[in-house]
Design an enzyme around this catalytic site. Structure first.
Site, PDB file in Angstrom:
ATOM      1  N   GLY A 142       0.684  -1.175  -0.048  1.00  0.00           N
ATOM      2  CA  GLY A 142      -0.031  -0.096   0.050  1.00  0.00           C
ATOM      3  C   GLY A 142       0.735   1.168   0.074  1.00  0.00           C
ATOM      4  O   GLY A 142       0.203   2.328   0.283  1.00  0.00           O
ATOM      5  N   GLU A 180       4.731  -6.362   1.499  1.00  0.00           N
ATOM      6  CA  GLU A 180       4.033  -7.024   0.421  1.00  0.00           C
ATOM      7  C   GLU A 180       3.906  -5.881  -0.685  1.00  0.00           C
ATOM      8  O   GLU A 180       2.480  -5.619  -1.092  1.00  0.00           O
ATOM      9  CB  GLU A 180       2.936  -7.590   0.744  1.00  0.00           C
ATOM     10  CG  GLU A 180       2.458  -8.921   0.204  1.00  0.00           C
ATOM     11  CD  GLU A 180       1.364  -9.213   1.081  1.00  0.00           C
ATOM     12  OE1 GLU A 180       1.307 -10.734   1.234  1.00  0.00           O
ATOM     13  OE2 GLU A 180       0.351  -8.600   1.493  1.00  0.00           O
ATOM     14  N   PRO A 181       4.464  -5.070  -1.108  1.00  0.00           N
ATOM     15  CA  PRO A 181       4.665  -3.922  -2.235  1.00  0.00           C
ATOM     16  C   PRO A 181       4.125  -4.455  -3.420  1.00  0.00           C
ATOM     17  O   PRO A 181       4.569  -5.425  -3.977  1.00  0.00           O
ATOM     18  CB  PRO A 181       5.749  -3.174  -2.131  1.00  0.00           C
ATOM     19  CG  PRO A 181       6.808  -4.338  -1.922  1.00  0.00           C
ATOM     20  CD  PRO A 181       6.099  -5.314  -0.756  1.00  0.00           C
ATOM     21  N   GLY A 182       3.253  -3.673  -4.116  1.00  0.00           N
ATOM     22  CA  GLY A 182       2.903  -3.825  -5.506  1.00  0.00           C
ATOM     23  C   GLY A 182       3.099  -2.617  -6.260  1.00  0.00           C
ATOM     24  O   GLY A 182       3.946  -2.326  -6.694  1.00  0.00           O
ATOM     25  N   ARG A 183       2.189  -1.601  -6.020  1.00  0.00           N
ATOM     26  CA  ARG A 183       2.049  -0.415  -6.788  1.00  0.00           C
ATOM     27  C   ARG A 183       3.421   0.228  -6.782  1.00  0.00           C
ATOM     28  O   ARG A 183       4.016   0.831  -7.694  1.00  0.00           O
ATOM     29  CB  ARG A 183       0.920   0.499  -6.275  1.00  0.00           C
ATOM     30  CG  ARG A 183       0.832   1.714  -6.768  1.00  0.00           C
ATOM     31  CD  ARG A 183      -0.009   2.713  -5.917  1.00  0.00           C
ATOM     32  NE  ARG A 183      -1.167   2.115  -5.406  1.00  0.00           N
ATOM     33  CZ  ARG A 183      -2.474   1.944  -5.930  1.00  0.00           C
ATOM     34  NH1 ARG A 183      -2.613   2.681  -7.278  1.00  0.00           N
ATOM     35  NH2 ARG A 183      -3.225   1.305  -5.571  1.00  0.00           N
ATOM     36  N   TYR A 194      -1.664  -1.640 -12.104  1.00  0.00           N
ATOM     37  CA  TYR A 194      -3.014  -1.799 -12.213  1.00  0.00           C
ATOM     38  C   TYR A 194      -3.493  -1.229 -13.394  1.00  0.00           C
ATOM     39  O   TYR A 194      -4.981  -0.607 -13.588  1.00  0.00           O
ATOM     40  CB  TYR A 194      -3.929  -0.935 -11.007  1.00  0.00           C
ATOM     41  CG  TYR A 194      -3.520  -1.571  -9.681  1.00  0.00           C
ATOM     42  CD1 TYR A 194      -3.948  -2.950  -9.220  1.00  0.00           C
ATOM     43  CD2 TYR A 194      -2.634  -0.872  -8.774  1.00  0.00           C
ATOM     44  CE1 TYR A 194      -3.399  -3.468  -8.087  1.00  0.00           C
ATOM     45  CE2 TYR A 194      -2.216  -1.711  -7.748  1.00  0.00           C
ATOM     46  CZ  TYR A 194      -2.495  -3.046  -7.287  1.00  0.00           C
ATOM     47  OH  TYR A 194      -2.115  -3.501  -5.958  1.00  0.00           O
ATOM     48  N   CYS A 227     -17.573   3.678 -25.572  1.00  0.00           N
ATOM     49  CA  CYS A 227     -18.764   4.231 -25.569  1.00  0.00           C
ATOM     50  C   CYS A 227     -19.157   4.407 -24.085  1.00  0.00           C
ATOM     51  O   CYS A 227     -20.289   3.666 -23.705  1.00  0.00           O
ATOM     52  CB  CYS A 227     -19.598   3.201 -26.324  1.00  0.00           C
ATOM     53  SG  CYS A 227     -19.381   3.520 -28.213  1.00  0.00           S
ATOM     54  N   GLU A 228     -18.626   5.274 -23.499  1.00  0.00           N
ATOM     55  CA  GLU A 228     -18.793   5.739 -22.015  1.00  0.00           C
ATOM     56  C   GLU A 228     -18.696   7.133 -21.948  1.00  0.00           C
ATOM     57  O   GLU A 228     -17.411   7.354 -22.208  1.00  0.00           O
ATOM     58  CB  GLU A 228     -18.036   4.962 -20.940  1.00  0.00           C
ATOM     59  CG  GLU A 228     -18.219   3.434 -20.964  1.00  0.00           C
ATOM     60  CD  GLU A 228     -19.708   3.057 -20.175  1.00  0.00           C
ATOM     61  OE1 GLU A 228     -20.385   3.753 -19.498  1.00  0.00           O
ATOM     62  OE2 GLU A 228     -20.432   2.039 -20.474  1.00  0.00           O
TER      63      GLU A 228
END
Ligand SMILES: *Cc1c(COP(=O)(O)O)cnc(C)c1O
Length: 434
Positions: A246, A288-291, A387, A358-359
């Site tokens: 995080g 536990e780093p991801g980003r 992500y 198409c949004e």
């Protein structure tokens, strides 16, 4: 912008490779990672997450971005791996990632996934709750396979970006509430009674894109208080503590993340002092780093299509959008960008960068300051390494972009661009009840 990232002709270089050449050869949208930046981050974690009092382990959260090339970098740099599904486990196994360094997470691991983990020899299961604890014990006994387990705790500390809340979400779907001491104790006793499940310790993860390190201090204090009780009242030794990930990254100038060194020293220092103060014995501390490992090393290249003026906006349309970066629509995420083929020009125009889905919500950046943009210019959106690809979709039957790793002037396609025919691979007309 760092001058050594520019060519003489003011084209952005990534890992020493010209962005316009990459776009020409590999097409757009294109995810490009600066491999040296990933390696620097991995090395930095390895250097600073160290203690003289206990062992340490750094576990990368696959969900941020995973592919064979990424797993090889992690393996070579001594990282461990966190997986949350059969799919992520399958990738780890196919890459020959050492299974004694794989941790299997998730709040609803289906029985087939648990069985797969045991078959592969995945060393540790992060047990989310009581019912899973029982399922794991009976599975391990049926298969006569030894497996390690750590219990995920919901510590009542919820952190998001700049704020954190104490006793935030006690009803989160993840983990066992730290207040449910009976349940925690019950799980440990059941594991200890089992011949095959080995209880190692605890895990907690308090959120994402966290800047305020005091949230981790609170987490550590709470976990150590629990450990002291278990140690003194129940004679239970705690092998390890995993503090989750995080750690915040820089998406725009508004974000001022701490360095990897600061984060690591803070966590280690706080654990050491709490252990000394409370007389806690701990063999290993994990994160536990991801980003924070991958976000800033990646960017996305888009080709500009048409431009359109509305009464209040100048739209600039790109050839991707929410299908390759859902974070803007999902979390109102903010990003920075540049005109990769005109890095020298003054940014004196304001654009709304919109995708082609198409949004109406398919906007990548509002109020992007850029030089005057023309059709076929190349936009780079920075910080899309986490992500982005991992959350990409085929909405509107868009093809998922290719992924390139660039380093020392050389580039490798590590994931191919999808084709329309790839998307039709599963079309069939099979009778269900033959
Ligand atoms: C998502 C997640 C992480 C990684 O979070 P980042 O914000 O990407 O660092 C780590 N551990 C668990 C359990 C997670 O769910």
């Amino acid at each position: 912008m760092d001058q050594n990232r520019l060519e003489k002709d003011n084209v952005l270089r990534i890992g020493g490779v010209s962005s316009t050449e990459l776009a020409k050869i590999c097409g757009t949208p294109l995810y490009v990672y600066d491999e040296a930046l990933i390696e620097d981050k991995l090395k930095s974690y390895q250097t600073h997450f160290k203690s003289n009092l206990f062992d340490t382990e750094i576990i990368y959260a696959s969900k941020a971005f995973s592919c064979g090339a990424m797993l090889r970098l992690l393996k070579n740099n001594g990282f461990s791996l966190d997986v949350v599904s059969g799919g992520e486990l399958y990738l780890a196994e196919s890459e020959g990632f050492p299974m004694e360094r794989v941790y299997f997470h998730g709040n609803n691991k289906i029985s087939e996934e648990l069985e797969m983990a045991l078959n592969y020899g995945c060393k540790t299961i992060v047990v989310d709750h009581l019912m899973e604890c029982d399922r794991l014990i009976s599975l391990a006994e049926r298969k006569k396979k030894e497996v390690h387990a750590i219990i995920r705790i919901n510590p009542g500390v919820t952190a998001h970006t700049h704020k954190y809340i104490i006793t935030g979400d006690m009803d989160s779907k993840f983990g066992v509430s730290i207040q449910s001491e009976e349940t925690i104790l019950g799980m440990i006793i059941r594991m200890k009674a089992s011949k095959y499940v080995i209880f190692d310790g605890f895990h907690a993860h308090i959120g994402s894109q966290i800047f305020d390190l005091r949230a981790y201090d609170t987490l550590i204090e709470r976990m150590m208080k629990l450990f002291k009780k278990l140690q003194e009242m129940h004679k239970i030794e705690i092998g390890c503590l995993n503090l989750g990930g995080g750690f915040g990254v820089r998406y725009t100038d508004q974000d001022q993340p701490k360095t990897v060194k600061d984060v690591c020293e803070n966590l280690i220092g706080k654990c050491e002092s709490e252990m000394a103060e409370k007389g806690i014995r701990l063999k290993k501390l994990m994160i536990e780093p991801g980003r924070s490992v991958i976000a800033e090393a990646g960017c996305t290249l888009y080709k500009v299509g048409d431009l359109k003026e509305t009464p209040n906006r100048s739209y600039l349309f790109v050839d991707g959008g929410m299908t390759d970066n859902i974070r803007v629509a999902l979390y109102e995420a903010k990003y920075d960008c540049d005109l990769a083929n005109k890095m020298d020009q003054v940014r004196n125009r304001k654009y709304t960068i919109a995708g082609k889905c198409c949004e109406s919500g398919d906007i990548l950046i509002e109020n992007a300051m850029l030089p005057e943009v023309k059709a076929n210019d190349l936009i780079v959106v920075y910080g899309t390494g986490a992500y982005g690809y991992s959350m990409a979709s085929n909405y509107n039957r868009m093809n998922k972009p290719a992924v390139v790793f660039a380093k020392d002037g050389k580039a490798h396609i590590v994931i191919k661009r999808e084709s329309y025919s790839d998307q039709l691979r599963f079309e069939t007309d099979e009778e269900v009840f033959a």
